[in-house]
Write an enzyme that holds these catalytic residues in place. Structure first.
Site, mmCIF file in Angstrom:
data_model
loop_
_atom_site.group_PDB
_atom_site.id
_atom_site.type_symbol
_atom_site.label_atom_id
_atom_site.label_comp_id
_atom_site.label_asym_id
_atom_site.label_seq_id
_atom_site.Cartn_x
_atom_site.Cartn_y
_atom_site.Cartn_z
ATOM 1 N N ASP A 184 0.152 6.658 4.893
ATOM 2 C CA ASP A 184 1.168 5.635 5.146
ATOM 3 C C ASP A 184 0.791 4.698 6.289
ATOM 4 O OD1 ASP A 184 3.798 4.348 5.392
ATOM 5 O OD2 ASP A 184 4.043 5.648 7.139
ATOM 6 N N LYS A 239 0.851 -1.189 0.000
ATOM 7 C CA LYS A 239 0.000 0.000 0.000
ATOM 8 C C LYS A 239 0.889 1.243 0.000
ATOM 9 C CE LYS A 239 1.475 0.828 4.130
ATOM 10 N NZ LYS A 239 2.367 2.001 4.355
#
Length: 331
Positions: A170, A93
């Site tokens: 993040d 991701k």
């Protein structure tokens, strides 16, 4: 046997490469990193080839799939490069730090009918798998609230912060994905607060935050609360609580031992929490890779998709907008 190249020889790339090398479904062909010494060291350790050229490695005829563990702002480009070459992809991701680029990538990947899986490893943690199974089995009735605590033991390195895309894209993006996974519905409203209390100077330099809280709600009224902090001095803090109409599920932290000690000075004394995500989610990373390889071998849909990555990023963007405006944001 699926022939795999791993892009990235940093801490995530090292985990993925070691797991590929150990998986009986796969053969680790090469590891790639622009820092030649890093690629060489990892390749020597795992007995595969090393390269500094991602495009050339992706194009190799003896590579069937790539695992992308590079900085976030390279993900969309490398996913598309691999998909256009007909290679399967397991990508960390997020899809990209920019929602527009992520949307464009997701659209092209769909057009290509690409075999791409987003690496939301927490879905593959044995305890979290059990949470989802228990929800599906109706053990707690209808889900009403999900509470997620996610705290790192300390700030990441400065260079990591610079390329991370910020704490919402993040760190919290895992929690946005787990919220969708556990709620079973898409959040439609997001309200967030964020602050700089761990390292104000560093966070101001990169227009980032180190501490946040998010409240989300779905169209049916289900709620989720997420709290994250970049520093918890007592270790890597990962907890889930799911309240339902007939009960509650909890997933607590893992420790090296479950032994509790009692004496004249203290009670319920336990060993410290595991130090970091690499220890906490060791099994999850292995399970995630195996799910990817199994889907390729059996021709079944990927357990997580680029759309899942896009949706988590959209929630992150909504949370950032909420912090800036001070208002709840409709999704």
């Amino acid at each position: 046997m699926i022939r795999v190249a791993v892009l990235g020889a940093g801490r995530i790339g090292q985990i993925h490469a070691a797991n590929v090398a150990a998986n009986p479904r796969a053969q680790l062909v090469a590891v790639v990193d622009p820092v030649e010494s890093s690629a060489d060291a990892l390749a020597a350790k795992l007995n595969c080839e090393a390269s500094i050229d991602a495009a050339a490695t992706i194009a190799r005829s003896d590579v069937d799939a790539v695992v992308i563990g590079t900085p976030s702002d390279t993900h969309a480009h490398l996913m598309l490069l691999a998909a256009r070459a007909g290679k399967a992809v397991l990508c960390e991701k997020p899809v990209d730090n920019d929602l527009g680029k992520a949307d464009a990538a997701v659209a092209e990947l769909k057009q290509l009918s690409a075999k791409v899986m987003m690496a939301f490893n927490r879905r593959f943690d044995p305890s979290n798998i059990e949470l989802r199974r228990a929800i599906d089995a109706g053990e707690i009735g209808d889900v009403r609230q999900v509470i997620i605590t996610s705290r790192d033991p300390g700030l990441p390195p400065r260079d990591y912060v610079a390329h991370s895309g910020g704490i919402f894209r993040d760190m919290a993006i895992h929690d946005f994905d787990m919220a969708r996974f556990l709620l079973g519905e898409e959040p439609t409203e997001v309200y967030a607060k964020a602050s700089r209390v761990v390292n104000k100077a560093l966070m101001e330099e990169f227009n980032d935050y180190d501490t946040l809280m998010v409240v989300m709600q779905t169209a049916s009224g289900k709620q989720c609360h997420i709290n994250c902090c970049r520093e918890a001095v007592y270790g890597y803090d990962q907890r889930f609580e799911i309240l339902g109409s007939t009960g509650m599920l909890m997933n607590d932290n893992l420790r090296p031992s479950t032994v509790r000690r009692y004496n004249a000075n203290e009670t319920e004394a336990l060993q410290p929490l595991l130090n970091f995500f690499l220890q906490r989610y060791t099994d999850a990373y292995r399970n995630e890779l195996d799910a990817f390889l199994k889907a390729l071998q059996e021709g079944t849909p990927m357990p997580t998709s680029p759309w899942d990555g896009r949706q988590a990023l959209r929630l992150a963007e909504a949370a950032i907008e909420s912090v800036v405006t001070g208002r709840a944001v409709k999704v």
